[in-house]
Write an enzyme that holds these catalytic residues in place. Sequence first.
Site, PDB file in Angstrom:
ATOM      1  N   GLY A  32     -30.580  12.784  -4.991  1.00 25.87           N
ATOM      2  CA  GLY A  32     -31.753  12.206  -4.662  1.00 25.87           C
ATOM      3  C   GLY A  32     -31.513  11.093  -3.731  1.00 25.87           C
ATOM      4  N   SER A  33     -32.433  10.333  -3.646  1.00 22.27           N
ATOM      5  CA  SER A  33     -32.243   9.083  -2.446  1.00 22.27           C
ATOM      6  C   SER A  33     -31.053   8.008  -2.608  1.00 22.27           C
ATOM      7  CB  SER A  33     -33.186   7.996  -2.596  1.00 22.27           C
ATOM      8  OG  SER A  33     -34.696   8.674  -2.487  1.00 22.27           O
ATOM      9  N   THR A  34     -30.200   8.230  -4.007  1.00 21.97           N
ATOM     10  CA  THR A  34     -28.869   7.436  -3.914  1.00 21.97           C
ATOM     11  C   THR A  34     -28.042   8.180  -2.563  1.00 21.97           C
ATOM     12  OG1 THR A  34     -28.279   9.043  -5.508  1.00 21.97           O
ATOM     13  CG2 THR A  34     -28.960   7.092  -6.452  1.00 21.97           C
TER      14      THR A  34
END
Lengths: 485, 460
Positions: free
Chosen positions: A218-220
Amino acid sequence: MNQPIRRLSFVVALLFSMLLISTTWIQFVSAKDLDSRPGNRRTLLDNYSRERGAILVDGSPVAKSVATKDELKYVRTYPSAKLYSQITGYYSFTYGPGGGLEGSEDTLLSGRSDKLFYRRVVDMVTGKAPSGANLELTINPKAQQAADRALGNQRGAVVALDPRTGAILAMVSHPQYDPTTLSSHNLNNVARAWKSLNADPTRPTENRTIAGNLYPPGSTFKLITAAAALSSGKFTEGTEIPGPATLDLPQTATNLPTDDHQPCGPGDKTSLTHALEISCNSAFGWLGLELGGDSLRAQAAKFGFGDALRVPMRVTPSVVPAQLNAPQSAQSAIGQYDVRVTPLQMAMVSAGIANKGTVMRPYLVKDTRNGNLDIIDQSQPEKLSQAITPEVAAALTRMMVTVVQSGTGTPAQIPGIQVAGKTGTAQHLKGGAPHAWFTAFAPANDPKIAVAVVVEDGGNVGNEAFGGKVAAPIARQVIEAVMKP
Amino acid sequence: MTTVTSFRPRNRRNVELVLLLLAVTIVLVAYLNVGLAIDGAFPPDLIKYGFGLLVLSVGFHLALRWRASYADPLLLPIATLLNGLGLVMIHRLDLAYGRTGSHLLAPKQLIWSALGVLIAIGVIIVLRDHRHLRRFTFTAMAVGLGMLLLPLMPGIGRNINGSRIWIGLGPLSFQPGEVAKILLVIFFAGYLVQTRDVLSLVGSRFLGIGLPRAQDLGPILIAWLASVGVLVFERDLGSSLMFFGLFVSMLYVATERRSWIAIGMILFCAGSYVAYLLFGHVQVRVLLWLHPFSDKALAASDQLVKGLMGMAKGGLLGSGLGRGHPEFTYFPESDFIVPSFGEEIGLIGLFALLLLYVLLVERGLRTALGVRDGFGKLLAVGLSFSLALQCFVVVGGVTRVIPLTGLTMPFLSYGGSSLLANWSVVALLLRISDQARRPLPDADELANVSSAHTQVVRRP
């Protein structure tokens, strides 16, 4: 007839030489290999007949052998039951050693390792019963307990590192199991426990921090995209980049919307810092298109993607697929498509940024000690790679601080300690609840701990999940446990 | 100038006695070792067994002094040592399995050993000259072949461990192949010494090797068919290899023609390959031999694997008698007695054991070189080479040199038929060696005899 009799005696010599060679081959050359074959009852009995080394956390055992009165002279016990189950693994008479250090460090624990050769000779001479080596771990028991408590009954994983050395401070994977049920000498109960553990759909024996099914980050993953952008020299923290409500992806009908379907800034533009702060999908998708898949892949590899690490358990390598086309690059830049990571890998990303761009090789065993607790072998911190320059690391740190100060990661704030972090919400099934992610390090100006947290399927919040809400508080509690005395 | 020195031939019986006492001592120490390792106590029956062993072996020794005073001095001590060590291992396994009463194997083996020694003494006393056996050439063939094929007879043949090389009579089971081995050696020796001139005729040449005439191929073809028959119907590669190898080697010694070896090897390889293609049980054996650790092989049998693991655990020095786990292997006292020893006395001890066999075979071959008549030579070669082949087949089978077979290790393994047969082999070798080492009547004596009126030739 004497000539052929003499020749025949050569044949006899040849036949017996073959036997001398074959017995030497079995009893000397390949003896070790045969000894360590699975299902070798002699080796198992041999192992049970001497005291197996303990696994220690901060000096107190989390796995130790206790003398018994039955035929197997020692039984393995795990005093903290479930807390360290994925780290220690199990030691079963029926199923052998496995599931963690019991398996990967079996030769040391059982005392068969070549590293212990000198001591075995000394023991033989002094008539002392031989025993295995003890392993002292790098785990900080407070961090481990905090992570376990914070994760609660949710499925997921927490891993914490010391960014300066790579020492693993916490390694928790939920659900857990009690390895004592497998090490018992009541073999019927062991077989039953083994069967039910293997039938459990939540896979409790799996260590999700390093070897579970890999997660989409995801956005990590935007940290890596941002690192690639800053390292390319074409962008700085303040560079204005497009951040529309929806990013048109070339060559395909699908588009990339922002989470709230709003533009990320006035005039569909946003600075790089602000894009990370609010986790702007369209801006990072655009960066993915600009930089291209190969650049993302190269930056990820510098952080350790694709490396077959051993901590000493085998770590599944994280992947960014090769030969991405344009829309796939955009998707990958925000951690979707086929990018897959271990929580340990995401902790290494934070740790690398925290440690001025230098990624340290993660390790779990601080030192190996013999029965008298004399140190046989001590782990030295080792540099894995230089992922980014110190300047880029400093810029990324400033950007990550804003995420926690005023962005998506506010639940990770700790009074008096500056936390730098990044949230993530990873869609992995259409319509299913997303995985909640958070990775962080603290204190931002002098990092002592880096954490990665993943909560599967949004944990107790389900579809409402997003990294800041579910995963960030867990990271906060682990950081607090380490930082606050 | 050459000087003729007269020397008194020495019969070396005293050497034999010393070695015999040494052998008995080693066996008793091993027995004591087992008792101390397993029970932690002095075995109470040590003196009884020690005395029994001493009486038997010294009795044999005295019989040799009486009836075969020039016999080879090494054969008896080696056989005694091997037999004794086998007894110790069987006793040790009795303890490991917790056998009691009539299930104990060691006392049975002890009785068979005593019988074997008595029969051997009987052979030495009754058979004054090995050449008398030549009269029974064809009787030996008929009885030998009959015994070889006996296990195939319905009713008395028994299938044990996948090989049909046993016969059962009531509670007793017997491996007739062991006795057939001796009878066939007698037959081969008698037959070949008669026909060697014909068989060594060269028909045509091929690649520089003289090939025998086509009409002389009959005997080898019959031996080949018999051995393939044993392989296929008795499922015993070991016996098959042994009989055919024995025949071919004796044929070679008799005719001095290497072409027989080439023909024999081609025939054997072809026969084995065809058997491999046709028969499932042969394929399983080959699979177990080549890939013992594959899942398919382990599903069929983990016997070989367990033996290998035992040997590996023994390593260089071994666990010490009574301190290993040979009982984890199947048949650790018969087919797998060599891995049992490998585990407990280590590679070094196993080498010593194998070298004892080398010495035994070597003394037999030396006897063959020394003896003066063709029949005796062939008989001694056949008997000693059969021992060598049997060791190779057994040890090679458990150490993956060749596929595993169901033969027993001479003297070591549990089994009455094997003990009786091997003690008889030793008795025959002793008898021939007496002939070989006995000095010729000296020249003066011969001169006196020839100058007399009536020519009298002394019987050698």
